[in-house]
Design a protein around this motif. Sequence first.
Motif, PDB file in Angstrom:
ATOM      1  N   ASN A  98     -11.084  -2.272  38.099  1.00  0.00           N
ATOM      2  CA  ASN A  98     -10.936  -3.738  38.090  1.00  0.00           C
ATOM      3  C   ASN A  98     -12.265  -4.466  38.279  1.00  0.00           C
ATOM      4  O   ASN A  98     -12.288  -5.694  38.327  1.00  0.00           O
ATOM      5  CB  ASN A  98      -9.890  -4.198  39.109  1.00  0.00           C
ATOM      6  N   PRO A 126     -12.545  -6.547  34.417  1.00  0.00           N
ATOM      7  CA  PRO A 126     -11.258  -7.096  33.984  1.00  0.00           C
ATOM      8  C   PRO A 126     -11.190  -7.313  32.478  1.00  0.00           C
ATOM      9  O   PRO A 126     -10.113  -7.240  31.892  1.00  0.00           O
ATOM     10  CB  PRO A 126     -11.158  -8.422  34.760  1.00  0.00           C
ATOM     11  N   ASP A 182      -6.239  -6.217  35.224  1.00  0.00           N
ATOM     12  CA  ASP A 182      -6.243  -6.103  36.684  1.00  0.00           C
ATOM     13  C   ASP A 182      -5.880  -4.696  37.136  1.00  0.00           C
ATOM     14  O   ASP A 182      -5.573  -4.472  38.303  1.00  0.00           O
ATOM     15  CB  ASP A 182      -5.325  -7.156  37.319  1.00  0.00           C
TER      16      ASP A 182
END
Lengths: 418, 418
Positions: free
Chosen positions: B238, B241, B246
């Motif tokens: 993450n 992104p 996510d």
Amino acid sequence: MGEDYKAGCPPNNAAPAGDGGPEATEAEEDFVDPWTVQTSSAKGVDYDKLIVRFGSSKIDKELINRIERATGQRPHRFLRRGIFFSHRDMNQVLDAYENKKPFYLYTGRGPSSEAMHVGHLIPFIFTKWLQDVFNVPLVIQMTDDEKYLWKDLTLDQAHGYAVENAKDIIACGFDINKTFIFSDLDYMGMSPGFYRNVVKIQKHVTFNQVKGIFGFTDSDCIGKISFPAIQAAPSFSNSFPQIFGDKTDVQCLIPCAIDQDPYFRMTRDVAPRIGYPKPALLHSTFFPALQGAQTKMSASDPNSSIFLTDTAKQIKTKVNKHAFSGGRDTIEEHRQFGGNCDVDVSFMYLTFFLEDDDKLEQIRKDYTSGAMLTGELKKELVEVLQPLIAEHQARRKEVTEEIVKEFMTPRKLSYDFQ
Amino acid sequence: MGEDYKAGCPPNNAAPAGDGGPEATEAEEDFVDPWTVQTSSAKGVDYDKLIVRFGSSKIDKELINRIERATGQRPHRFLRRGIFFSHRDMNQVLDAYENKKPFYLYTGRGPSSEAMHVGHLIPFIFTKWLQDVFNVPLVIQMTDDEKYLWKDLTLDQAHGYAVENAKDIIACGFDINKTFIFSDLDYMGMSPGFYRNVVKIQKHVTFNQVKGIFGFTDSDCIGKISFPAIQAAPSFSNSFPQIFGDKTDVQCLIPCAIDQDPYFRMTRDVAPRIGYPKPALLHSTFFPALQGAQTKMSASDPNSSIFLTDTAKQIKTKVNKHAFSGGRDTIEEHRQFGGNCDVDVSFMYLTFFLEDDDKLEQIRKDYTSGAMLTGELKKELVEVLQPLIAEHQARRKEVTEEIVKEFMTPRKLSYDFQ
């Protein structure tokens, strides 16, 4: 930025600076750093000694007069009453201002909870006044990364508090065209200019230095150890390229409570070594807890202060039940010997919030002589606080998500510099 | 990411692991950390001992066979020859891969100068092969912030080197649709997800820990002290992104020289405490300096290695004049007793760059027996290096500013995960 203090009160002008020096009263010395403010005196921290210890300068009558001449405005009550009592290089800011050279304001808040109390507003009320009278841009740092590092919070909680607190800050009336509010967690990932300054500062400060300034130990996490650079970076104008372009020399003025001074002593030490001007500072005293200037205000104890969410009834009850009184044990004694304004929290709060100097002086005289009873003094405070909080709540209600978003969007600000 | 090594060489399989343990030869112990690799042996670092000391696992025949089965491709010569010799959790990556679960590659470079030498290409040549055979996305971190912190460089210099070095990396042939190259100085200010992970890691690592792992002292700047979190963060999906949304659970595989392992030991220690999977690792040996495996390669000494900018003539001269020889003093002695491949740098370089296993083995036999003379061995190397460097230079020429920009723009990458 700090948030809850073992509270102090406005400086007592009776005590001359430098009597005895810091060593003379080591045992009773106040302790002030960004996380702890401790004093054993019901009058609060000895601010004159703090000026000597920190090596700052007192805001004296001469400086206040100069601010009045420069701005053409009556000095704010926080200046008139010594609530902003100490400074660094404010004369330099005024020199620049008088020569039409630009400066900008920088202040901030550590968003450790959703709940803010009236004490938290002090730097913002004063900063709004400075923005109005000098007509300058302002950046407000929400140190949600700091609160994540120091507290038992998730990143999302800390960031959420930053946004909620921003609403209360906006409700103080800042000019949306001249004010940028930013969460560190957001802004670090939006501005290479900001990170570049953070790394620059981090290269020029050793662990030994932050150990000396902030008392960090080997057991502290590396996030805490490097954080001071993040609070320092907004002191330099090229941290905000969207506002100042690549200008590195726009003078910064930081209004803050004096417990934040260690961050900016460090910043001022680093500045010339990385080719930037030192930020100037205006320091405020601490806002006392309801229970007395030597006790700790705490967001987890709703009775330790007046919160911005309190109802008129809660305000009345809190002041009547919890505000530490400088009055006598019986009405008879009070009438005979009078009350003590120096330790009376209701009177201290009035010095912060009652605008009328003459009325404040009359209250001081009447309470000291015994002509005014504690109940009457508290009634005066309740009548000041109730509309103040109600008006704040009304303004906060008008702060929509869109308005917050605009304040928190990196963008050009309007200002008059050449 | 480190850059210049006191160089080692491929591990000598003759020395069994664990004979005597690390304590037995304390005085002659090799020293390996991200900034210093030291050995007194002309054969280079004792890698079997390093595996024991670092607590990693040897890449054995069984694991190499498993990689071959999983990918359906002949193992890269760096695997066949023990140049990538150590790993952490590679079996886990293969488990996931065989179950069609995604993983991604992460490697990097510390851009301390414009000049890169052939040794710097080792991790990238191998990473390109991994990208090809596993068909996975790849992130490449250019730690220009680290180089700014450690070296006497300006931010702009460090960033400029990052961009120049990226061109040499791109010239290794990475798939533009599957590869994101980033400068820390740029990407930190472009991705709140990256900074959030940096702060998360910084909250969970103390100064005591980085002191133990990296040998930092109280006199080190706070930038160095907190930097390990920045090299750790790309290990978590993450942080990107734009690539992984996510998702926090995409497994990361890091090919790197073993001197970088301390960063990732720290990362693997932190990972479960912040709810992320531990990155897996593949470790390479060090690339030896021309002057011998116990001397230091240096960008400031052009004769210590073959640079990616060298001409065919420079390559020939350097190898002939400077490559440390395992040959005998006279031709007569050499014919009689043979040369020593274990300390001969030309032979070591051939193990890195000559693809043909049979030919390499023939050279080893002939040089060891004395049938091949030092001049002949060097000629073999020159004939391998000259086209290798010329082809690299030709590919680098084709790397336009637009191509660099695209590689360095945060964007979606194409990959096959569900």
